[in-house]
Design an enzyme around this catalytic site. Sequence first.
Site, short mmCIF file in Angstrom:
data_model
loop_
_atom_site.label_atom_id
_atom_site.label_comp_id
_atom_site.label_asym_id
_atom_site.label_seq_id
_atom_site.Cartn_x
_atom_site.Cartn_y
_atom_site.Cartn_z
N SER A 103 31.15 -14.78 44.85
CA SER A 103 30.15 -13.75 45.17
C SER A 103 29.23 -14.19 46.29
O SER A 103 28.92 -13.41 47.21
CB SER A 103 29.34 -13.40 43.91
OG SER A 103 30.15 -12.76 42.95
N SER B 223 40.23 -10.99 43.47
CA SER B 223 38.83 -11.43 43.60
C SER B 223 37.89 -10.23 43.57
O SER B 223 36.83 -10.28 42.95
CB SER B 223 38.63 -12.24 44.87
OG SER B 223 39.12 -11.54 46.00
N ASN C 255 37.59 -9.13 39.86
CA ASN C 255 37.26 -10.09 38.80
C ASN C 255 36.19 -11.12 39.15
O ASN C 255 35.57 -11.68 38.25
CB ASN C 255 38.52 -10.85 38.37
CG ASN C 255 39.57 -9.91 37.80
OD1 ASN C 255 39.33 -9.24 36.82
ND2 ASN C 255 40.73 -9.86 38.44
N TYR C 256 35.97 -11.39 40.43
CA TYR C 256 35.07 -12.49 40.79
C TYR C 256 33.90 -12.08 41.68
O TYR C 256 32.97 -12.86 41.86
CB TYR C 256 35.85 -13.61 41.49
CG TYR C 256 36.81 -14.32 40.57
CD1 TYR C 256 36.35 -15.20 39.60
CD2 TYR C 256 38.18 -14.08 40.64
CE1 TYR C 256 37.23 -15.84 38.75
CE2 TYR C 256 39.07 -14.71 39.78
CZ TYR C 256 38.58 -15.60 38.84
OH TYR C 256 39.44 -16.21 37.98
N LEU C 257 33.95 -10.88 42.25
CA LEU C 257 32.90 -10.47 43.18
C LEU C 257 31.95 -9.49 42.52
O LEU C 257 32.37 -8.43 42.06
CB LEU C 257 33.52 -9.82 44.43
CG LEU C 257 34.44 -10.71 45.25
CD1 LEU C 257 35.06 -9.93 46.40
CD2 LEU C 257 33.68 -11.92 45.79
#
Length: 579
Positions: A409, A533, A536-538
């Site tokens: 992020s 990403s 799930n990750y940002l």
Amino acid sequence: WNQCLGHRVLGTGGRILAWWEEERYPEGIKWKFLEHKGPVFAPPYEPLPENVKFYYDGKVMKLSTKAEEVATFFAKMLDHEYTTKEIFRKNFFKDWRKEMTSEEKSTITNLSKCDFTHMSQYFKAQTEARKQMSKEEKQKIKEENERLLKEYGYCVMDNHKERIANFKIEPPGLFRGRGNHPKMGMLKRRIMPEDIIINCSKDSKIPPPPPGHKWKEVRHDNKVTWLVSWTENIQGSIKYIMLNPSSRIKGEKDWQKYETARRLKKCVDKIRNQYREDWKSKEMKVRQRAVALYFIDKLALRAGNEKEEGETADTVGCCSLRVEHIKLHPELDGQEYVVEFDFLGKDSIRYYNKVPVEKRVFKNLQLFMENKQPEDDLFDRLNTSILNKHLQDLMEGLTAKVFRTYNASITLQQQLKELTNPDDNIPAKILSYNRANRAVAILCNHQRAPPKTFEKSMMNLQSKIDAKKEQLADARRELKSAKADAKVRRDEKSKKTVESKKKAVQRIEEQLMKLEVQATDREENKQIALGTSKLNYLDPRISVAWCKKWGIPIEKIYNKTQREKFAWAIDMAEEDYEF
């Protein structure tokens, strides 16, 4: 939470936020009432028509229903490279024989003598026929799918109607696995009601099993959010039917995940200083833990969970790295203290990277590798349990995944600030966004094989670009001619013609630029998977804030399903949001 949000209840996102404010669960997420219709099972097997033949050793052989069904799984994959792999063929043949009658077993002893060609051609013809279906036939299938969705695709949770993500049970087939999985080719058995655990309220209407069957178990566990579960036969893992990502509970869990990563931001410098100090510790265990944490932080490596040998492909994470997975270079390509990583990570995706590290990390790695064989553990005093306990001591809720989420992020936010040009048009700004997203995907090692249709689609796009260039050349010639004509005539009509031709040139120039940006984007992303990403990750609030700041339609970044999943972020994030 309330102070942060106030009582804004605008649109779908607002309704989700309002629910969180009214019905928060203080001790984690628990529901009070849950009712649903249960799963939709895969349709029963329909035997092949009499004219579709199976051949063994050159002779037609009629198979029993069970053996024929498993044979069709192989036939459907006949053109796939999986069916050429020795381990796939071996596992398939072993499991197929279990489904045969004793007579079939005594006859079919060699897979190489089996001819599935006729079956394969039948299924290809079926696929082609589906493509050629009439509008009426397609509409009939659509209506049936909508009926199933209406009946089984929703549940009631705490007086709210919620969409279910995957209410259909996966049909039987052959296991593929990722990479060279040792169990590829094994038979994924048909899931029956007797395999199913139903989870719902005691006071709800419990879904009835299909006639003649019964459920394995009916539970009333309000501390979990799954509705149906079963254990698959290949790896013994538990599968679930869950709520749709756009549901309120999923949204709250999502929000909590990113808030945990934001909490890490406040103490990450302290944690980094601590693990740097620990590189000098007298305890080998502490040194190894500190170097592993450095890799998890700097390279976004996964922790690496222990698994039984031979059960899955030989994939590793940070804690399970072996000596053979790294090479140390005091100097390489003009850089000092370079570590060369080469191992299979999650889903058998190769992680290959040459990274310059701090001198003390390099010296510690030399120490960890002393007197060890290539197959020995690099971090022999460390495992995921030890690492996770240490992370919990550093910050409540801290895991290796939180580090990945934080670094992903923060990288996106920094890249967007650096790459976004205020003077760019919307397509160029979206290219900048995708480049920022790609930097994250590279950090997280989210690779993919180039799509099979990549070359063809690029050729088609290049043809469009060439045609647009010709169109632009024609438009410029027409503008030049109109200008010359206007000089001679000097009347209002010719001036209007010049203005019209100018606008036409500008419009075609914009269209050409859009196509060229699209080509650049596709080429740069052909081996990078941006979706993992992004979903799930940002922190989605970073993307939403960026869209709001630069006037980019949110649908250019998130599709309809993703907008439903991130409704909470779309409603919350202002253009000045900082992760």
